[in-house]
Design an enzyme around this catalytic site. Structure first.
Site, PDB file in Angstrom:
ATOM      1  N   ARG A  21     -82.161  49.896 -11.959  1.00 43.57           N
ATOM      2  CA  ARG A  21     -80.922  49.768 -12.751  1.00 43.57           C
ATOM      3  C   ARG A  21     -80.833  48.405 -13.430  1.00 43.57           C
ATOM      4  O   ARG A  21     -80.220  48.269 -14.475  1.00 43.57           O
ATOM      5  CB  ARG A  21     -79.698  49.979 -11.859  1.00 43.57           C
ATOM      6  CG  ARG A  21     -79.541  51.430 -11.420  1.00 43.57           C
ATOM      7  CD  ARG A  21     -78.268  51.671 -10.641  1.00 43.57           C
ATOM      8  NE  ARG A  21     -78.267  53.020 -10.124  1.00 43.57           N
ATOM      9  CZ  ARG A  21     -78.361  53.341  -8.836  1.00 43.57           C
ATOM     10  NH1 ARG A  21     -78.433  52.387  -7.923  1.00 43.57           N
ATOM     11  NH2 ARG A  21     -78.381  54.596  -8.463  1.00 43.57           N
ATOM     12  N   SER A  38     -85.858  58.995   1.448  1.00 44.06           N
ATOM     13  CA  SER A  38     -84.400  59.043   1.373  1.00 44.06           C
ATOM     14  C   SER A  38     -83.802  60.212   2.141  1.00 44.06           C
ATOM     15  O   SER A  38     -82.937  60.910   1.635  1.00 44.06           O
ATOM     16  CB  SER A  38     -83.998  59.130  -0.114  1.00 44.06           C
ATOM     17  OG  SER A  38     -82.671  58.723  -0.262  1.00 44.06           O
ATOM     18  N   CYS A  42     -79.225  59.731   9.923  1.00 44.31           N
ATOM     19  CA  CYS A  42     -77.977  59.779  10.686  1.00 44.31           C
ATOM     20  C   CYS A  42     -77.511  61.208  10.917  1.00 44.31           C
ATOM     21  O   CYS A  42     -76.711  61.473  11.821  1.00 44.31           O
ATOM     22  CB  CYS A  42     -76.890  58.987   9.968  1.00 44.31           C
ATOM     23  SG  CYS A  42     -77.424  57.318   9.548  1.00 44.31           S
ATOM     24  N   THR A 272     -88.495  36.616   2.548  1.00 41.08           N
ATOM     25  CA  THR A 272     -89.199  36.247   3.774  1.00 41.08           C
ATOM     26  C   THR A 272     -89.758  34.836   3.615  1.00 41.08           C
ATOM     27  O   THR A 272     -89.458  34.148   2.631  1.00 41.08           O
ATOM     28  CB  THR A 272     -90.369  37.221   4.027  1.00 41.08           C
ATOM     29  OG1 THR A 272     -91.315  37.028   2.965  1.00 41.08           O
ATOM     30  CG2 THR A 272     -89.902  38.671   4.032  1.00 41.08           C
ATOM     31  N   ALA A 279     -87.601  41.370   2.656  1.00 38.75           N
ATOM     32  CA  ALA A 279     -87.548  42.376   3.741  1.00 38.75           C
ATOM     33  C   ALA A 279     -86.104  42.830   3.881  1.00 38.75           C
ATOM     34  O   ALA A 279     -85.167  42.022   3.776  1.00 38.75           O
ATOM     35  CB  ALA A 279     -88.063  41.792   5.049  1.00 38.75           C
ATOM     36  N   GLY A 281     -83.329  46.008   5.748  1.00 32.23           N
ATOM     37  CA  GLY A 281     -83.091  47.109   6.680  1.00 32.23           C
ATOM     38  C   GLY A 281     -83.509  46.791   8.107  1.00 32.23           C
ATOM     39  O   GLY A 281     -83.555  45.629   8.527  1.00 32.23           O
ATOM     40  N   ASP A 282     -83.820  47.856   8.845  1.00 29.36           N
ATOM     41  CA  ASP A 282     -84.083  47.742  10.284  1.00 29.36           C
ATOM     42  C   ASP A 282     -85.261  46.844  10.637  1.00 29.36           C
ATOM     43  O   ASP A 282     -85.396  46.427  11.787  1.00 29.36           O
ATOM     44  CB  ASP A 282     -84.383  49.132  10.874  1.00 29.36           C
ATOM     45  CG  ASP A 282     -83.143  49.997  11.007  1.00 29.36           C
ATOM     46  OD1 ASP A 282     -82.059  49.560  10.582  1.00 29.36           O
ATOM     47  OD2 ASP A 282     -83.278  51.108  11.549  1.00 29.36           O
ATOM     48  N   TYR A 425     -48.630  53.132   4.560  1.00 30.36           N
ATOM     49  CA  TYR A 425     -47.878  53.840   5.602  1.00 30.36           C
ATOM     50  C   TYR A 425     -47.075  55.010   5.041  1.00 30.36           C
ATOM     51  O   TYR A 425     -46.383  54.883   4.032  1.00 30.36           O
ATOM     52  CB  TYR A 425     -46.907  52.886   6.330  1.00 30.36           C
ATOM     53  CG  TYR A 425     -45.823  53.653   7.063  1.00 30.36           C
ATOM     54  CD1 TYR A 425     -46.158  54.519   8.109  1.00 30.36           C
ATOM     55  CD2 TYR A 425     -44.487  53.563   6.680  1.00 30.36           C
ATOM     56  CE1 TYR A 425     -45.183  55.269   8.749  1.00 30.36           C
ATOM     57  CE2 TYR A 425     -43.510  54.311   7.328  1.00 30.36           C
ATOM     58  CZ  TYR A 425     -43.862  55.164   8.360  1.00 30.36           C
ATOM     59  OH  TYR A 425     -42.919  55.909   8.988  1.00 30.36           O
ATOM     60  N   LYS A 433     -45.271  49.374  11.317  1.00 32.70           N
ATOM     61  CA  LYS A 433     -46.094  48.346  11.957  1.00 32.70           C
ATOM     62  C   LYS A 433     -47.344  49.071  12.431  1.00 32.70           C
ATOM     63  O   LYS A 433     -47.336  49.734  13.484  1.00 32.70           O
ATOM     64  CB  LYS A 433     -45.366  47.731  13.153  1.00 32.70           C
ATOM     65  CG  LYS A 433     -44.342  46.690  12.788  1.00 32.70           C
ATOM     66  CD  LYS A 433     -43.769  46.104  14.081  1.00 32.70           C
ATOM     67  CE  LYS A 433     -42.455  45.411  13.809  1.00 32.70           C
ATOM     68  NZ  LYS A 433     -41.584  45.393  14.992  1.00 32.70           N
TER      69      LYS A 433
HETATM   70  P1  FAD Z   1     -85.963  53.704   8.148  1.00 30.21           P
HETATM   71  O1  FAD Z   1     -84.881  54.643   7.839  1.00 30.21           O
HETATM   72  O2  FAD Z   1     -86.572  53.730   9.510  1.00 30.21           O
HETATM   73  O3  FAD Z   1     -87.111  53.915   7.072  1.00 30.21           O
HETATM   74  C1  FAD Z   1     -88.304  53.192   7.121  1.00 30.21           C
HETATM   75  C2  FAD Z   1     -89.399  54.044   6.526  1.00 30.21           C
HETATM   76  O4  FAD Z   1     -90.548  53.239   6.356  1.00 30.21           O
HETATM   77  C3  FAD Z   1     -89.823  55.193   7.437  1.00 30.21           C
HETATM   78  O5  FAD Z   1     -89.625  56.430   6.808  1.00 30.21           O
HETATM   79  C4  FAD Z   1     -91.291  54.927   7.708  1.00 30.21           C
HETATM   80  O6  FAD Z   1     -92.091  56.114   7.706  1.00 30.21           O
HETATM   81  C5  FAD Z   1     -91.690  54.038   6.553  1.00 30.21           C
HETATM   82  N1  FAD Z   1     -92.824  53.179   6.884  1.00 30.21           N
HETATM   83  C6  FAD Z   1     -92.959  52.374   7.973  1.00 30.21           C
HETATM   84  N2  FAD Z   1     -94.133  51.712   7.918  1.00 30.21           N
HETATM   85  C7  FAD Z   1     -94.749  52.115   6.781  1.00 30.21           C
HETATM   86  C8  FAD Z   1     -96.002  51.788   6.175  1.00 30.21           C
HETATM   87  N3  FAD Z   1     -96.827  50.915   6.743  1.00 30.21           N
HETATM   88  N4  FAD Z   1     -96.314  52.383   5.013  1.00 30.21           N
HETATM   89  C9  FAD Z   1     -95.478  53.260   4.428  1.00 30.21           C
HETATM   90  N5  FAD Z   1     -94.292  53.609   4.950  1.00 30.21           N
HETATM   91  C10 FAD Z   1     -93.926  53.041   6.102  1.00 30.21           C
HETATM   92  N6  FAD Z   1     -76.933  54.218  11.435  1.00 30.21           N
HETATM   93  C11 FAD Z   1     -75.617  54.191  11.169  1.00 30.21           C
HETATM   94  O7  FAD Z   1     -75.134  53.208  10.599  1.00 30.21           O
HETATM   95  N7  FAD Z   1     -74.805  55.242  11.501  1.00 30.21           N
HETATM   96  C12 FAD Z   1     -75.284  56.352  12.116  1.00 30.21           C
HETATM   97  O8  FAD Z   1     -74.536  57.303  12.385  1.00 30.21           O
HETATM   98  C13 FAD Z   1     -76.648  56.398  12.438  1.00 30.21           C
HETATM   99  N8  FAD Z   1     -77.175  57.467  13.068  1.00 30.21           N
HETATM  100  C14 FAD Z   1     -78.507  57.517  13.300  1.00 30.21           C
HETATM  101  C15 FAD Z   1     -79.040  58.629  13.934  1.00 30.21           C
HETATM  102  C16 FAD Z   1     -80.405  58.712  14.177  1.00 30.21           C
HETATM  103  C17 FAD Z   1     -80.953  59.901  14.885  1.00 30.21           C
HETATM  104  C18 FAD Z   1     -81.256  57.660  13.757  1.00 30.21           C
HETATM  105  C19 FAD Z   1     -82.735  57.746  13.974  1.00 30.21           C
HETATM  106  C20 FAD Z   1     -80.742  56.537  13.141  1.00 30.21           C
HETATM  107  C21 FAD Z   1     -79.360  56.448  12.911  1.00 30.21           C
HETATM  108  N9  FAD Z   1     -78.805  55.332  12.309  1.00 30.21           N
HETATM  109  C22 FAD Z   1     -77.461  55.294  12.060  1.00 30.21           C
HETATM  110  C23 FAD Z   1     -79.628  54.186  11.934  1.00 30.21           C
HETATM  111  C24 FAD Z   1     -80.028  54.254  10.466  1.00 30.21           C
HETATM  112  O9  FAD Z   1     -80.564  55.507  10.198  1.00 30.21           O
HETATM  113  C25 FAD Z   1     -81.035  53.162  10.177  1.00 30.21           C
HETATM  114  O10 FAD Z   1     -80.412  51.930  10.412  1.00 30.21           O
HETATM  115  C26 FAD Z   1     -81.515  53.206   8.750  1.00 30.21           C
HETATM  116  O11 FAD Z   1     -82.157  54.411   8.479  1.00 30.21           O
HETATM  117  C27 FAD Z   1     -82.504  52.066   8.502  1.00 30.21           C
HETATM  118  O12 FAD Z   1     -83.062  52.227   7.258  1.00 30.21           O
HETATM  119  P2  FAD Z   1     -84.468  51.562   6.907  1.00 30.21           P
HETATM  120  O13 FAD Z   1     -84.755  51.977   5.516  1.00 30.21           O
HETATM  121  O14 FAD Z   1     -84.447  50.126   7.239  1.00 30.21           O
HETATM  122  O15 FAD Z   1     -85.507  52.199   7.923  1.00 30.21           O
END
Ligand code: FAD
Length: 538
Positions: A21, A38, A42, A272, A279, A281-282, A425, A433
């Protein structure tokens, strides 16, 4: 400009779309090891329970959509195996053909997420033991349940995801035991708040094996047996919900700096230790927006925010990620559980002084039909009234209060701000309140010295307890040894109260005892009102 994104789910997909975008010229490539980009992780527990019956509904965007709408090249089943930071190339393996090639980048984004924790416990590789992070894993769980006509399940780990899975297995008609090493469920909650959740789970047929360590899983004659240090639990399937760890191998291999929780260390600009690599996300090591200390928060909201901001940063815009505070919500058998910021345990560990405030308000005014009670807790810095954390459990309106509190926390608001917050409210939605205002008022009263407070944990054994509820309420139930002086008679019965002792006042919820405390303290009595009253006693 070549932008390469590794990982195509929440953080990666968000980053790719934002980068496009802001820059029509960039060549943007996403590599995703799995078969989907994508997808809605969750939603996976709800697919297990058939609340979301169609798997297709979990697949939010396809590679074709990325191509057509955004001109972004998405390669699924492509694994990035190495990063050469000097030549600025990544090595990618096509997992279908086995072909390995290199791809150049000017900006590289690590969005590799997290992996489910599998401790070195014997038997976790047995058929029938699952984790739940991907669509294929969810498919495996569902087909296992169907083909083995599963009736009993053990879920290991009582975090949000473990409990969501437990609920959905119950929905499928299975009998479920949740094994948890800690003495209570949901470690983000303080024990007295988690107790409400535990009662609710038990009332809905979930068995809880709390304070039990998983020792091993064995294949029995017909089914699996989960051995804890206290029990042997038969199971047709076992689901591990033990939390996650950052998937940071690529970063480690490339010599990037990691944080104390093993995530990739990033600055507020999400860069990083290499200026060409971001970097998100998780996989990242978060920073707590409350304390500034390292905090790992593997949640979808932060992942999406980080992805979007990294897209901004790559386009040359100044960005400042505010950090994380672990705001989370979970629905369990009609109960909503939510929290934000730090709990008592983490505050104590951080050496942070705090006061706790409990209240049990209705989600909307009692005269409008359908009002339900919620349990709300604030943790507050006594030096300036700053909000440090909040927790809530109830049926209705919990999520909206937590969202207000979460925003207040992020904006470094104080309880004096909560007192004054102007919230919407009408009778069916709240109260003039609002519970958030009331929570602020209670905490502010304490900080101003208007509410000398105690709680059940610090009432001395020989305390003079005074029950200020009405006679019939006292007759129904009271704390043994408590004097009965109803608030409505208090001013006429002052002579019955000792002036040489601290009076510990309680009522049902803490409101009448507060009024009594005000009346008595202005007449020279030494009083404490027990916060949350009998509703906080457990
Ligand atoms: P991910 O979603 O883990 O995506 C990372 C991707 O990178 C993966 O698909 C993986 O295959 C790919 N990858 C990794 N290494 C490589 C590589 N070397 N080459 C190519 N691809 C690679 N969060 C909430 O806030 N609320 C919720 O209700 C909630 N419920 C959840 C329920 C479940 C069952 C799970 C599993 C998670 C839940 N979460 C929830 C957490 C949330 O889904 C994660 O925080 C979020 O998906 C993180 O996004 P991400 O893109 O960082 O990582």
């Amino acid at each position: 400009m070549d932008v390469v994104i590794i990982g195509g789910v929440a953080a990666g997909a968000s980053c790719a779309a934002r980068a496009r975008r802001l820059n029509e010229e960039a060549r943007i490539t996403v590599f995703e090891r799995g078969p989907y980009v994508s997808f809605a992780n969750c939603g996976l527990p709800y697919h297990v329970g058939d609340v979301i019956p169609d798997e297709q509904d979990l697949l939010l965007v396809t590679p074709q959509v990325f191509q057509e709408r955004f001109d972004i090249q998405v390669h699924v089943r492509h694994e990035v195996r190495a990063i050469d930071r000097v030549r600025r190339v990544v090595t990618v393996a096509d997992l279908v053909t086995g072909q390995v090639r290199e791809q150049r980048y000017d900006a590289l984004v690590l969005a590799t997420g997290a992996r489910a924790l599998r401790p070195p416990v014997p038997g976790l590789d047995l058929p029938g033991v699952f984790t739940l992070r991907t669509v294929p894993e969810t498919r495996d769980v569902k087909s296992w349940i169907q083909h083995h006509r599963a009736r009993q399940a053990v879920v290991v780990g009582a975090g949000f995801v473990g409990l969501e899975v437990a609920e959905n297995l119950v929905r499928k008609g299975l009998s479920v035991t949740v094994v948890e090493k800690a003495p209570g469920v949901l470690s983000n909650l303080d024990p007295e708040m988690a107790a409400h959740v535990q009662d609710h789970l038990l009332n809905n047929g979930v068995r809880l094996a709390l304070g039990q360590a998983l020792l091993r899983v064995e294949q029995g004659e017909h089914r699996l047996v989960v051995h804890t240090d206290q029990a042997a639990l038969p199971a047709d399937l076992v689901i591990l919900g033990l939390g996650v760890r950052p998937r940071a191998e690529l970063a480690r291999g490339a010599g990037l700096e990691l944080g104390p929780h093993g995530g990739v260390a990033v600055g507020a600009d999400l860069r990083t230790s290499d200026p060409h690599i971001w970097a998100v996300g998780d996989v990242t090591q978060g920073t707590c927006s409350v304390t500034g200390a390292p905090m790992y928060a593997p949640l979808a909201g932060p992942a999406n925010r980080m992805g979007r901001l990294a897209g901004d940063a790559i386009a040359g815009r100044p960005v400042h990620f505010r950090g994380v505070q672990r705001t989370a919500v979970c629905g369990l058998f009609g109960m909503t559980v939510a929290s934000t910021g730090l709990n008592a345990h983490t505050l104590r560990s951080a050496g942070q002084d705090f006061i706790e405030v409990w209240l049990h308000p209705k989600d909307h005014v009692g005269y409008y039909p359908g009002a339900t009670t919620m349990h709300l807790k604030l943790l507050v810095d006594p030096s300036d009234g700053r909000l440090l954390g909040a927790q809530a459990v109830g049926e209705e309106g919990v999520d909206k209060r937590m969202d207000v509190l979460s925003m207040a926390l992020q904006m470094r608001a104080t309880v004096f701000d909560l007192e004054e917050a102007e919230l919407c409210y009408a009778p069916q939605f709240g109260a003039a309140k609002d519970p958030v205002n009331i929570a602020g008022m209670i905490a502010a009263n304490r900080l101003r010295g208007d509410l000398p407070a105690g709680d059940w944990s610090n009432v001395p054994d020989d305390a003079t307890l005074v029950d200020v509820r009405e006679d019939d309420e006292y007759a129904d139930e009271h704390v043994p040894g408590a004097l009965s002086v109803p608030l409505s008679e208090l001013r006429e019965r002052l002579d019955e109260l000792p002036r040489d002792r601290t009076l510990w006042l309680y009522c049902r919820s803490g409101k009448r005892s507060y009024d009594a405390a005000r009346a008595l303290s202005q007449r020279g009595f030494d009083v404490r009102t027990i916060q949350g009253g009998l509703m906080s006693r457990g």
